[in-house]
Write a protein that holds these residues in place. Structure first.
Motif, mmCIF file in Angstrom:
data_model
loop_
_atom_site.group_PDB
_atom_site.id
_atom_site.type_symbol
_atom_site.label_atom_id
_atom_site.label_comp_id
_atom_site.label_asym_id
_atom_site.label_seq_id
_atom_site.Cartn_x
_atom_site.Cartn_y
_atom_site.Cartn_z
ATOM 1 N N MET A 64 0.818 -1.212 0.000
ATOM 2 C CA MET A 64 0.000 0.000 0.000
ATOM 3 C C MET A 64 0.852 1.261 0.000
ATOM 4 S SD MET A 64 -3.190 -1.022 2.479
ATOM 5 C CE MET A 64 -2.601 -2.531 3.214
ATOM 6 N N MET A 65 1.933 1.240 0.765
ATOM 7 C CA MET A 65 2.797 2.427 0.844
ATOM 8 C C MET A 65 3.469 2.711 -0.501
ATOM 9 S SD MET A 65 2.538 3.622 3.990
ATOM 10 C CE MET A 65 4.034 4.483 4.505
ATOM 11 N N LEU A 66 3.923 1.675 -1.189
ATOM 12 C CA LEU A 66 4.491 1.862 -2.521
ATOM 13 C C LEU A 66 3.446 2.389 -3.491
ATOM 14 C CD1 LEU A 66 6.706 -1.345 -2.856
ATOM 15 C CD2 LEU A 66 7.554 1.006 -2.918
ATOM 16 N N SER A 67 2.239 1.847 -3.407
ATOM 17 C CA SER A 67 1.163 2.274 -4.298
ATOM 18 C C SER A 67 0.802 3.739 -4.082
ATOM 19 C CB SER A 67 -0.084 1.392 -4.093
ATOM 20 O OG SER A 67 0.196 0.048 -4.416
ATOM 21 N N LEU A 68 0.901 4.186 -2.840
ATOM 22 C CA LEU A 68 0.591 5.576 -2.509
ATOM 23 C C LEU A 68 1.772 6.511 -2.750
ATOM 24 C CD1 LEU A 68 -1.402 5.053 0.815
ATOM 25 C CD2 LEU A 68 -2.329 5.830 -1.377
ATOM 26 N N GLU A 69 2.927 5.931 -3.092
ATOM 27 C CA GLU A 69 4.156 6.704 -3.334
ATOM 28 C C GLU A 69 4.551 7.520 -2.108
ATOM 29 O OE1 GLU A 69 3.397 8.946 -6.874
ATOM 30 O OE2 GLU A 69 3.313 7.173 -8.159
ATOM 31 N N ALA A 75 11.755 -0.844 5.269
ATOM 32 C CA ALA A 75 10.588 -1.705 5.185
ATOM 33 C C ALA A 75 11.038 -3.149 5.354
ATOM 34 C CB ALA A 75 9.873 -1.523 3.843
ATOM 35 N N THR A 76 10.091 -4.018 5.657
ATOM 36 C CA THR A 76 10.430 -5.422 5.816
ATOM 37 C C THR A 76 10.347 -6.149 4.481
ATOM 38 O OG1 THR A 76 8.126 -5.866 6.435
ATOM 39 C CG2 THR A 76 9.725 -5.574 8.214
ATOM 40 N N GLY A 77 11.118 -7.213 4.367
ATOM 41 C CA GLY A 77 11.101 -7.987 3.132
ATOM 42 C C GLY A 77 12.041 -9.169 3.221
ATOM 43 N N GLN A 81 10.634 -12.214 -2.401
ATOM 44 C CA GLN A 81 9.289 -11.696 -2.206
ATOM 45 C C GLN A 81 8.938 -10.722 -3.332
ATOM 46 O OE1 GLN A 81 8.430 -8.416 -0.355
ATOM 47 N NE2 GLN A 81 6.378 -8.924 0.366
ATOM 48 N N TYR A 82 7.666 -10.596 -3.668
ATOM 49 C CA TYR A 82 7.269 -9.877 -4.876
ATOM 50 C C TYR A 82 7.575 -8.387 -4.853
ATOM 51 C CZ TYR A 82 2.954 -8.044 -2.667
ATOM 52 O OH TYR A 82 2.046 -7.395 -1.866
ATOM 53 N N LEU A 83 7.791 -7.804 -3.660
ATOM 54 C CA LEU A 83 8.107 -6.382 -3.581
ATOM 55 C C LEU A 83 9.594 -6.116 -3.362
ATOM 56 C CD1 LEU A 83 5.154 -5.213 -1.303
ATOM 57 C CD2 LEU A 83 5.355 -4.934 -3.777
ATOM 58 N N TYR A 84 10.374 -7.154 -3.216
ATOM 59 C CA TYR A 84 11.773 -7.003 -2.826
ATOM 60 C C TYR A 84 12.535 -6.113 -3.808
ATOM 61 C CZ TYR A 84 16.374 -8.362 -1.019
ATOM 62 O OH TYR A 84 17.638 -8.353 -0.477
ATOM 63 N N ASP A 85 12.414 -6.404 -5.098
ATOM 64 C CA ASP A 85 13.145 -5.623 -6.097
ATOM 65 C C ASP A 85 12.645 -4.182 -6.175
ATOM 66 O OD1 ASP A 85 14.728 -7.793 -6.701
ATOM 67 O OD2 ASP A 85 13.536 -8.412 -8.426
#
Length: 325
Positions: A64-69, A75-77, A81-85
């Motif tokens: 959500m935070m990435l989507s909201l820019e 952040a955790t990862g 994981q799909y958001l890691y890159d």
């Protein structure tokens, strides 16, 4: 003299009282460093947070935070994981995690102004309390991401962006639904399962991770899933059944995942190997969708989590699976 004293008191009173925030919280001035703060209501209570935090640490709500820019310090990862890159590309420090365990020392090292965390597992005993000892912490429900992204957007002054993210995904859903229906027709049934070498997790409609198939793309379940759901408590995520029940899984299309969203690469590779072994079993070969070659293996990295980025990738998976000849 009395008039001068009255004016001074009035000014002090205005400073202390502050003003009402857009979110219904109260703004206040910190007399030591003159930083504004406001009280925010969230999933686990009410918390006074800085109005313009510069050091934002996020735990579990990165989608959500990435989507909201919204800028994040950390952040955790976990690798794979799909958001890691995406996090690496944004030069966001990644606090390594496996599963739902928090690295409190690594979070403390970031010296955050605010922590934005997923309600689960923050709601577990002592976890939220330990986070609040590090920095003001606000929590939101990752599964109900639509409501949560609007709430987060409001806190960070990104309300319009949150509405835009939701609208964009809704438009993508409508296009995907039409494309799939044009390809395979209406009234098709699907099932979503996660098998191991011992048993199978069968997920129900309404479960947040897989609801995109049912609530949003409009598929229905086969007889076995309906039967299992009737025998479970209301609101249950699904049911665990023996491998021997698989030939009764009569859904037209079968989506399969193994492993988990936050597992290590090695653990998910082992889960994939176990699936390959399960595919050799007679009970697997007896599944109608297997016989019709309508089985699609998808990644647990985004299917076993929620958020606009995860949901978008789930939609892509379904469209690719059911519209590719």
């Amino acid at each position: 003299m009395k008039r001068t004293i009255f004016i001074i008191l009035a000014l002090l009173s205005a400073t202390l009282i502050g003003c009402q925030s857009e979110e219904g919280g109260t703004y206040a001035q910190d007399p030591d460093n003159q930083k504004e703060s406001k009280v925010v209501e969230h999933a686990l209570g009410k918390t006074e947070v800085p109005v313009n935090p510069e050091r934002v640490v996020v735990i579990g709500l990165e989608d959500m935070m990435l989507s909201l820019e919204i800028p994040m310090l950390a952040a955790t990862g976990v690798e794979g994981q799909y958001l890691y890159d995406l996090l690496k590309e944004e030069d966001i420090h990644i606090i390594g995690t496996v599963g739902a365990e928090y690295n409190f020392e690594a979070i403390l090292d970031q010296e955050p102004d605010i922590i934005v965390a997923s309600e689960s597992p923050a709601g577990r005993e002592n976890v939220y309390e330990r986070l609040t000892q590090i920095a003001p912490t606000i929590t939101y429900d990752r599964e109900d991401w639509r409501e949560s992204i609007k709430a987060i957007g409001s806190v960070f002054g990104k309300g319009e962006k949150a509405d835009q993210v939701i609208q964009t995904l809704d438009e993508k859903l409508e296009k995907a639904k039409k494309k799939v229906t044009d390809s395979i027709g209406e009234d098709q049934t699907v099932a979503f399962i996660r098998p191991t070498n011992k048993d199978v997790q069968v997920f129900f409609p309404g479960y947040s991770y897989t609801s995109v198939l049912y609530d949003e793309l409009g598929f229905t379940t086969g007889a076995l899933v309906s039967e299992l759901q009737e025998n479970e408590e209301e609101g249950a995520w699904g049911s665990v059944v023996s491998l021997e029940k698989m030939p009764e899984l009569t859904a037209d299309y079968l989506f399969v995942t193994v492993g988990s969203s936050l597992a290590t690469i090695e653990d998910n590779e082992q889960a994939s190997l176990a699936l390959e072994e399960a595919k050799k079993l007679p009970v697997w070969q007896g599944i109608p969708a297997v016989q019709q070659e309508r089985v699609y293996v998808v990644s647990p990295r985004h299917w076993m989590l929620n958020g606009p980025i995860a949901e978008s990738r789930k939609i892509d998976d379904v469209v690719e699976a059911l519209t590719t000849n």
